[in-house]
Every structure is written in structure tokens, then in C-alpha cells.
Design an enzyme around this catalytic site. Sequence first.
Site, short mmCIF file in Angstrom:
data_model
loop_
_atom_site.label_atom_id
_atom_site.label_comp_id
_atom_site.label_asym_id
_atom_site.label_seq_id
_atom_site.Cartn_x
_atom_site.Cartn_y
_atom_site.Cartn_z
N GLU A 125 -34.27 -11.09 -9.56
CA GLU A 125 -33.47 -12.24 -9.99
C GLU A 125 -34.17 -13.57 -9.66
O GLU A 125 -33.54 -14.49 -9.11
CB GLU A 125 -32.08 -12.19 -9.35
CG GLU A 125 -31.34 -10.90 -9.66
CD GLU A 125 -29.89 -10.89 -9.19
OE1 GLU A 125 -29.55 -11.68 -8.30
OE2 GLU A 125 -29.10 -10.09 -9.72
N GLU A 278 -28.52 -3.67 -12.26
CA GLU A 278 -27.49 -3.57 -11.23
C GLU A 278 -26.14 -3.80 -11.87
O GLU A 278 -25.97 -4.75 -12.64
CB GLU A 278 -27.65 -4.67 -10.15
CG GLU A 278 -28.92 -4.61 -9.34
CD GLU A 278 -28.98 -5.74 -8.29
OE1 GLU A 278 -27.93 -6.34 -7.97
OE2 GLU A 278 -30.08 -6.02 -7.81
#
Length: 502
Positions: A125, A278
Site C-alpha cells: 500500500e 486483502e
Amino acid sequence: MGRHDTYQKLIYFCLSILLLHNVLKNVEGLACNWGTMASHPLPPNIVVKLLRDNGFNKVKLFEADSGALRALGKSGIQVMVGIPNDLLATMASTVTAAELWVQQNVSQYISKYGTDIRYVAVGNEPFLKTYKDRFVHLTFPALQNVQAALVKAGLGRQVKVTVPLNADVYESGDGLPSSGDFRSDIKTLMISIVRFLADSVSPVTFNIYPFLSLNADPNFPREYAFFPGSGGGGGGTKPVVDGSISYTNVFDANFDTLVSALEKNGFDPNKVEIIVGEVGWPTDGDPNANPAMAQRFNQGLLNRILQGQGTPRRKTAPEVYIFSLVDEDIKSIDPGKFERHWGILSYDGAVKYPLSLGNGRQLVPAKGVRYQAREWCVLSPRAGGNVATWASSADYACQQADCTSLGPGSSCAALDSVANASYAFNMYFQRMDHRSGSCNFNGLGTTTKIDPSRGSCRFPIQIDTSRHETLRPRGNSGATEVKWRTVGAVAVAVAVGCAVFN
Ligand SMILES: *[C@@H]1O[C@H](CO)[C@@H](O)[C@H](O)[C@H]1NC(C)=O
Ligand SMILES: *[C@@H]1O[C@H](CO)[C@@H](O)[C@H](O)[C@H]1NC(C)=O
């Protein structure tokens, strides 16, 4: 039958095997994240057994954890291994640095241990808004260097690169999925990265969190966070109507915002491989985090995965890595106290709530876990009834150990102030492996063999990490065996092909 015909048929035959393989690939197993930010991580060999027992055949690691990568060797489990953000600067600096990383953290495990590494996740991220611009200029060069290094190592076909991104890299002006586009500050960069990944037949990876959507907005319609038909009453939420499509859940809407962003920028979303890196739901540390909500969300998610269900704008199901396998008690709680409770299993691999994993299979716990003695630390009756007496000791305990279950709306929030202090003392005592003096607290603590757990609040006993068998290193023979197995399978396929068409 002419020679030419035979070859042609053989080629068709091989193609159909490949096609069949691809079809099976989508339904043959489950994928999850295995994070190791725990004070007492489960031994890797126990985790690998746990994964296999539950039918997980893909796992994502956040870094090249040596114990995990070795234990995964010859396990039949495919691995995505991550490069942490703090290594991005090094990876971006030179191809040589990336080559060294690939040699040490990929090639070595493939050849020595037979670890089936399929993906390298470059960063985690990295474009998260909270990081400001820290990794914005590093990620793409790092990605290119790692890809070049994999090719140089002869792994270009076998191991693919990707960059797991938070869903905040795309957005929609009017909130409708059809208006989706990449975030304006990184739009050009996103286009370059997606093009690069598509050109190298590598997947794009996005993390999608309906829990965070619900949590961020007090007006968010609760039912919209869950999948329809996943229990909980439901039916209370008006669908979000986007042209001819009615969205009943935020996961679909979020994913399709990405699909629109890809389309808008000239990509065919059916030709770009998309991974959801995720997705999950925590069980504690927040009023919206509890086993019932987590079960509802994750069972709904699993049902979709098992059915190979896509979204309204993309019928092909993405590959989905559930977040997460087990709880991690030393993760940063900057995003919220729930961060330490994402596991479908507890810190010790115990089942938190039932989940059916398809084919009549239920989630099973880890086997062979060794615990500290059944002993807890609690506030001594000698401490009296005045909170001020023990407040600083309890605070100290909670600075060192994990007290996120004491927070508002959490599993231990209802404890009175005495039990609250006991909880804090016990968490510290467990964290310190029952070490002598670790239940002292200036004479305010005392040990007990009676489990102080009450209601939803569990007083845990920690894992005894010293009493597990250490992993025996496996030598070179493994790799040879793996190679021969592959060669063998191809030989059998060709032999069968020849037998059929001659
Ligand atoms: C291999 O990965 C580990 C864990 O991420 C890291 O500490 C180490 O520096 C890496 N090796 C190289 C050569 O970069
Ligand atoms: C429980 O303990 C936590 C951490 O020490 C503290 O912040 C909280 O105020 C306590 N609550 C009660 C009711 O004592």
C-alpha cells in the site's frame, strides 16, 4: 493419419489440458495472508500444517520471513512474498540491489527448499494517503528493477511481480462505480504501473475493506457492508443504482469502481489479472468488530470465492487473499485497536467462530500448539478498592502488552475496574512468558490457577515458543525432487497425448 494432423491434435490436447488447469485453478483452493507481527508467533511448521488442513493453497507473506519460506517448501502452497516499503528505496536504487534481494529472498528458497514462490509484492500500500508522498517516486522504479532481476535470475515466467495497493488509489466523483477513476494525484503513475504489469503478464493487486468503509462513516448503511443473503436480517438497505446495475454491497461497488478506472484509462478489465490482496473483518477492538459480524462477512466472502463469483462489471472472479489467518498482537494500532484482531483464528490458531470452507469442510484449529502453564496474573485482593493504587501499574502493563480488548465496544470493555486491572496484569505476565517478577507490580499482582475469563472476555495463556520443535533445515535434494516431479508430469501428459492420437 498424417504427421501434421497428429501434431495439431497433440497441440489441441495440450491446450485443453492447460485450459482445464486454468478452470480448476479458480476453484481448487483458498488464499490468505499470513502476518507475523506477533510477540509469540506460531511456529512456521504448525502454520503450514494449519493452512493445508484448511485447504489454503496460496499464502501471502509481508516479507521474506526465512522460517515461513522454509516451512512452505514442498508444501504444495503457492507463495506471494512481500518487499516491505522501507526496502523500496534500495530496490529503486539499482538493478544490482534488486538482484541481490531476489537471489537471497526468492531464488535461494526455490532451489534449496522447493518453495513455490509465484509472486513478489513490491511494497505494501505504498500510495496510502497517510504516507504522504514518501513512496510515490520509489515504487515504480523498484517494481521495474525487481522485474528485471527476476528475469535475470531466469524466473521471469515463474515469478510475477505486483504492487498491493490500498483501494484509495481509485475514487469516484459522484460515488457511483461507473464514474471510477484513479486518484488524480497519482493517475499518470497508476496508468504506467498497470501498463507495465499488464505487459509483463503480471497481476494488479488491491486491498478492499468494507469494514473500514463502515467504520469511517457513522452514516454508512450497515447492511451494505455485508454480502446479501449472508444472514443478519438484511433487506434494510436500498441498493445503490448505477445505470442498469443495482449494487447491494460495498465490496462489489468498490471493486467495480476499480474496473471502471481501468476501462476509463484504456485497459480491458477482463484481460488484466486482478488480485484482491486483502479483505476481511476483525473480531475485537471496535464496536463494529466482533465474532458475529466477522463471521457474517467472511462466510459471505468465502461463499462467493467458492462459487467463483465476479462482480456486475467483471464476471471473472478475482483471486482473493483473506485477511488474515491469525491475530498479530504487536501490529501498530494507529489505524485503530481492531488492527490486532483480523485473524479468522486467534493468536494461537484457535477457531474464533465457525466458517465453512466448502465441500462440507469446517475451519479447523492449529494442531500441536504448546502453551505456558495454566496460570494467570490478577490484581491481588491486598490492593484494596481504590483505582488510584494500581492505575499506573495497569497503564505500564498496557504499554508493554496488548490491551486492545479493553477498549470501548471491545470484548473486555464491560469489566469492572478491578477485573480491568487484572486483565492488564495478565496480558503483561503472558507477554513476559510468566517470567519471575512479571506478576509483581509492587506487590499488587498475584498469580492464580483459576481462569479469570468472564463473558466475552478471554484471559489468554500465551504460547510457549521455546517448547516447539525447531524446523530441521532441508537440503538440496528437495529441489531436485520437485524438478523431477514436474518433468515427470509433463512426460506423462505427452505420453497420454501420443497414446490417444496414434
Ligand atoms: C531479504 O529479505 C529480508 C526480509 O525482508 C531483508 O531483511 C533482507 O535485507 C533481504 N535481502 C536483501 C539482500 O535485500
Ligand atoms: C481499563 O484499563 C484501561 C487500560 O489501563 C483504561 O484505559 C481504562 O480506563 C480502564 N477502564 C476501567 C473501567 O477501569
